[in-house]
Design a protein around this motif. Structure first.
Motif, PDB file in Angstrom:
ATOM      1  N   TYR A  43      -0.367   3.984   7.960  1.00  0.00           N
ATOM      2  CA  TYR A  43       0.915   4.248   7.256  1.00  0.00           C
ATOM      3  C   TYR A  43       2.039   4.617   8.580  1.00  0.00           C
ATOM      4  CZ  TYR A  43       4.458   6.768   5.032  1.00  0.00           C
ATOM      5  OH  TYR A  43       5.471   7.443   4.684  1.00  0.00           O
ATOM      6  N   HIS A  46       3.523   1.500   9.840  1.00  0.00           N
ATOM      7  CA  HIS A  46       4.399   1.027   8.605  1.00  0.00           C
ATOM      8  C   HIS A  46       5.856   2.017   8.602  1.00  0.00           C
ATOM      9  CE1 HIS A  46       5.823  -0.209   4.991  1.00  0.00           C
ATOM     10  NE2 HIS A  46       5.977   1.028   4.343  1.00  0.00           N
ATOM     11  N   SER A  93       9.043   1.891  -0.505  1.00  0.00           N
ATOM     12  CA  SER A  93       8.886   1.278   0.925  1.00  0.00           C
ATOM     13  C   SER A  93       8.727   2.315   1.839  1.00  0.00           C
ATOM     14  CB  SER A  93       9.914   0.239   0.983  1.00  0.00           C
ATOM     15  OG  SER A  93      11.140   0.874   1.615  1.00  0.00           O
ATOM     16  N   ARG A 192      12.289  -7.284   4.101  1.00  0.00           N
ATOM     17  CA  ARG A 192      10.992  -6.940   3.107  1.00  0.00           C
ATOM     18  C   ARG A 192      10.134  -7.970   2.889  1.00  0.00           C
ATOM     19  NH1 ARG A 192      13.070  -3.578  -1.828  1.00  0.00           N
ATOM     20  NH2 ARG A 192      11.293  -4.672  -2.873  1.00  0.00           N
ATOM     21  N   LYS A 195       5.450  -8.514   5.414  1.00  0.00           N
ATOM     22  CA  LYS A 195       4.872  -7.352   5.064  1.00  0.00           C
ATOM     23  C   LYS A 195       3.980  -6.599   6.330  1.00  0.00           C
ATOM     24  CE  LYS A 195       5.659  -7.812   0.539  1.00  0.00           C
ATOM     25  NZ  LYS A 195       6.848  -8.586   0.452  1.00  0.00           N
ATOM     26  N   TYR A 198       0.089  -2.094   6.833  1.00  0.00           N
ATOM     27  CA  TYR A 198      -0.179  -1.072   5.520  1.00  0.00           C
ATOM     28  C   TYR A 198       0.339  -1.752   4.329  1.00  0.00           C
ATOM     29  CZ  TYR A 198       1.519   2.736   2.502  1.00  0.00           C
ATOM     30  OH  TYR A 198       1.525   3.504   1.359  1.00  0.00           O
ATOM     31  N   GLU A 199       1.407  -2.458   4.107  1.00  0.00           N
ATOM     32  CA  GLU A 199       1.678  -3.118   3.014  1.00  0.00           C
ATOM     33  C   GLU A 199       0.449  -4.142   2.562  1.00  0.00           C
ATOM     34  OE1 GLU A 199       5.738  -3.996   4.209  1.00  0.00           O
ATOM     35  OE2 GLU A 199       6.198  -2.928   2.465  1.00  0.00           O
ATOM     36  N   CYS A 202      -2.423  -2.422   1.071  1.00  0.00           N
ATOM     37  CA  CYS A 202      -2.114  -2.122  -0.353  1.00  0.00           C
ATOM     38  C   CYS A 202      -2.268  -3.033  -1.081  1.00  0.00           C
ATOM     39  CB  CYS A 202      -0.720  -1.144  -0.483  1.00  0.00           C
ATOM     40  SG  CYS A 202      -0.351   0.360   0.158  1.00  0.00           S
ATOM     41  N   TYR A 287       2.503  -1.252  -4.661  1.00  0.00           N
ATOM     42  CA  TYR A 287       2.387  -2.668  -4.335  1.00  0.00           C
ATOM     43  C   TYR A 287       1.466  -3.344  -5.197  1.00  0.00           C
ATOM     44  CZ  TYR A 287       4.798  -1.456  -0.012  1.00  0.00           C
ATOM     45  OH  TYR A 287       5.597  -0.964   0.699  1.00  0.00           O
ATOM     46  N   GLY A 373       5.442  -8.357  -3.873  1.00  0.00           N
ATOM     47  CA  GLY A 373       5.135  -7.148  -2.947  1.00  0.00           C
ATOM     48  C   GLY A 373       5.397  -5.738  -4.031  1.00  0.00           C
ATOM     49  N   ILE A 374       6.580  -4.933  -3.678  1.00  0.00           N
ATOM     50  CA  ILE A 374       6.922  -3.862  -4.556  1.00  0.00           C
ATOM     51  C   ILE A 374       7.263  -4.208  -5.809  1.00  0.00           C
ATOM     52  CG2 ILE A 374       8.041  -1.709  -4.810  1.00  0.00           C
ATOM     53  CD1 ILE A 374       8.277  -1.422  -1.865  1.00  0.00           C
ATOM     54  N   ASP A 378       9.262 -10.264  -5.862  1.00  0.00           N
ATOM     55  CA  ASP A 378       9.991  -9.442  -4.929  1.00  0.00           C
ATOM     56  C   ASP A 378      11.340  -9.974  -4.301  1.00  0.00           C
ATOM     57  OD1 ASP A 378       9.463  -7.111  -3.740  1.00  0.00           O
ATOM     58  OD2 ASP A 378       8.512  -7.913  -1.733  1.00  0.00           O
TER      59      ASP A 378
END
Ligand code: GLY
Ligand code: MN
Ligand code: MN
Length: 474
Positions: A43, A46, A93, A192, A195, A198-199, A202, A287, A373-374, A378
């Motif tokens: 994290y 990130h 994010s 964005r 990634k 960390y992403e 996830c 995510y 993504g989120i 995305d």
């Protein structure tokens, strides 16, 4: 009755292992919490990357501070119930705070980011608990109990701030006038696309979570359950309430598989469940995964078509690597769909002529895939660069959502499909294409709806990491 997977994870798998008499398999555990040590270890890096992206965006936008608003619950018309809350993806994010309305991240380059954490005094609802988890050490957290109290934690020089977020009520902007300026948003959205580790972690976990639901759903389908019951089996397995799903599940039996975004959930099981198309996701810290599988109840012609589409899907996936133009893959998919149509006697002619006459588009009328993504779709899929220039989809492919050059560590879906959509097939009547279509075979396929296979892949320099197939292989 089997224990829920949530129980299973919380008990380290011992319960299910004991029930099954099987040896405990560590690969089957998954920690989706914000105490997951792997996520915790990734994290800080990130957040450093997120801050670096914002340093750049603020400098290029001529601003000194960034304020990110998490969002405000929205009431239904004439009602005191709110729609499900979806946090601003920019807020998510920064930290895994998907359910924290009326809160702010305040960032000034070179300083520790401030989190204005809104914890109302409210005895009607459960309020957000005390901040906890691997992310808390990275913020200067200021808990406020009244939303107006956020004002004192914002930079005094409001004219040097940019606010990112959805503002329905000016009171939530606290006098900041530069809200979502396009220069800033383009920079952030472009960034964005790639990634962080960390992403990616996830999203790997989200895929595992989603696959656990897909397995439960397949089992319910084979037991003859209704769409509604299959959906419940899915939600139970992933431990998501409907509102927590990244998008509305598509749970489609038989003909319903031909409706691309079929989200009705038939309460009654059909007399005969021939086919099952499930497009369902899950999320970990905001995510998402976005996975589709299609199943046939029986061996035979439809099962063979599913298998053939799986081969096609993997052939397209094999072409993905950094530097590829996804528009070329969209076009190549149509050539491969043309071949499948001929092989399965749904149409006759060369693949090229089936593309030219619109036959492949009638059977495969959507895009090959999109960034993930989120948001499930995305942001940034059309961006040519960080200044906001966009790239159109190729002519004849208006629904393709990913036109930018593929870069390492992008995550995208690969989701070819083939369906009997009468509205589109009827348009072929009276054209040259009418005689290319084998209407008898179409009539055979219609009761099965269609086939879609959707994987989520991370782009590498020389190929992909396939989150979905890796999760199914566990
Ligand atoms: N589930 C929506 C999509 O596949 O794009
Ligand atoms: Mn999908
Ligand atoms: Mn998708």
């Amino acid at each position: 009755m089997m224990p829920s997977l949530e129980t299973f994870w919380n008990t380290g798998g011992t319960l299910l292992a004991a029930l099954a008499g099987a040896r405990y398999d560590a690969r089957m555990t998954a920690d989706y919490s914000d105490r997951n040590p792997e996520l915790g270890s990734l994290y800080a890096a990130h957040l450093a990357e997120v801050m670096a992206r914002h340093d750049d965006a603020l400098e290029k936008s001529g601003a000194a501070h960034l304020v990110v608003f998490s969002g405000c619950p929205t009431y239904a018309f004439l009602d005191d119930n709110t729609y499900p809350f979806r946090a601003n993806p920019h807020f998510v994010s920064w930290a895994p705070l998907t359910a924290l309305p009326l809160s702010y991240i305040v960032y000034t380059p070179g300083e520790t980011p401030v989190l204005v954490y809104y914890q109302p005094k409210d005895y009607w609802h459960v309020v957000p608990g005390a901040p906890s988890g691997y992310w808390t050490n990275s913020f200067d957290i200021r808990v406020v109990h009244e939303s107006e109290a956020a004002a004192e934690h914002l930079p005094a020089e409001r004219d040097k701030c940019i606010l990112v977020g959805e503002i329905h009520d000016d009171a939530h902007a606290f006098g900041i006038e530069r809200v979502n300026p396009s220069t800033t948003m383009n920079l952030l959205h472009y960034a964005r696309g790639q990634k962080t580790p960390y992403e990616l972690a996830c999203m790997r976990l989200a895929s595992r979570r989603g696959v656990s639901g897909h397995r439960a759903a397949e089992g319910a389908f084979r037991d003859g359950a209704s769409e509604f019951a299959i959906h419940q089996a899915y939600c139970q397995a992933v431990s998501h309430a409907d509102n927590e799903l990244p998008y509305n599940n598509i749970i489609a039996l038989n003909e319903h598989g031909a409706v691309l975004h079929y989200t009705d959930l038939e309460r009654q099981a059909p007399d005969e469940s021939r086919s099952f198309l499930i497009d369902a996701g899950a999320q970990v810290h905001g995510y998402a995964c976005d996975i589709t599988r299609t199943y046939s109840k029986e061996d035979g012609r439809f099962a063979d078509l599913v298998q053939r589409m799986d081969v096609l899907q993997q052939a397209i996936t094999d072409d993905i690597r950094a530097g590829v133009d996804y528009r070329d893959l969209q076009i190549k998919t149509h050539a491969l769909i043309g071949e499948v149509l001929v092989e399965t006697e749904l149409a006759s002619g060369s693949a090229e002529s089936l593309i030219g006459s619109g036959v492949t588009s009638a059977f495969f009328p959507h895009g090959l895939g999109h960034l993930l993504g989120i948001q499930v779709h995305d942001v940034g899929g059309f961006m040519e660069n960080e200044s906001g220039t966009t790239i159109d989809p190729p002519s004849g492919h208006p629904f393709l959502r990913l036109t930018r050059e593929l870069l390492e560590d992008m995550v995208l879906t690969v989701e070819p499909g083939l369906y009997v959509i009468d509205m589109l097939l009827d348009n072929l009547r009276g054209t040259a294409a009418e005689h290319q279509v084998n209407w008898d075979t179409v009539a055979w396929l219609r009761p099965y709806g269609g086939v879609r296979i959707e994987d989520n892949v991370r782009v590498l320099a020389d190929g992909v990491e396939n989150f979905t197939r890796d999760a199914f292989a566990l």
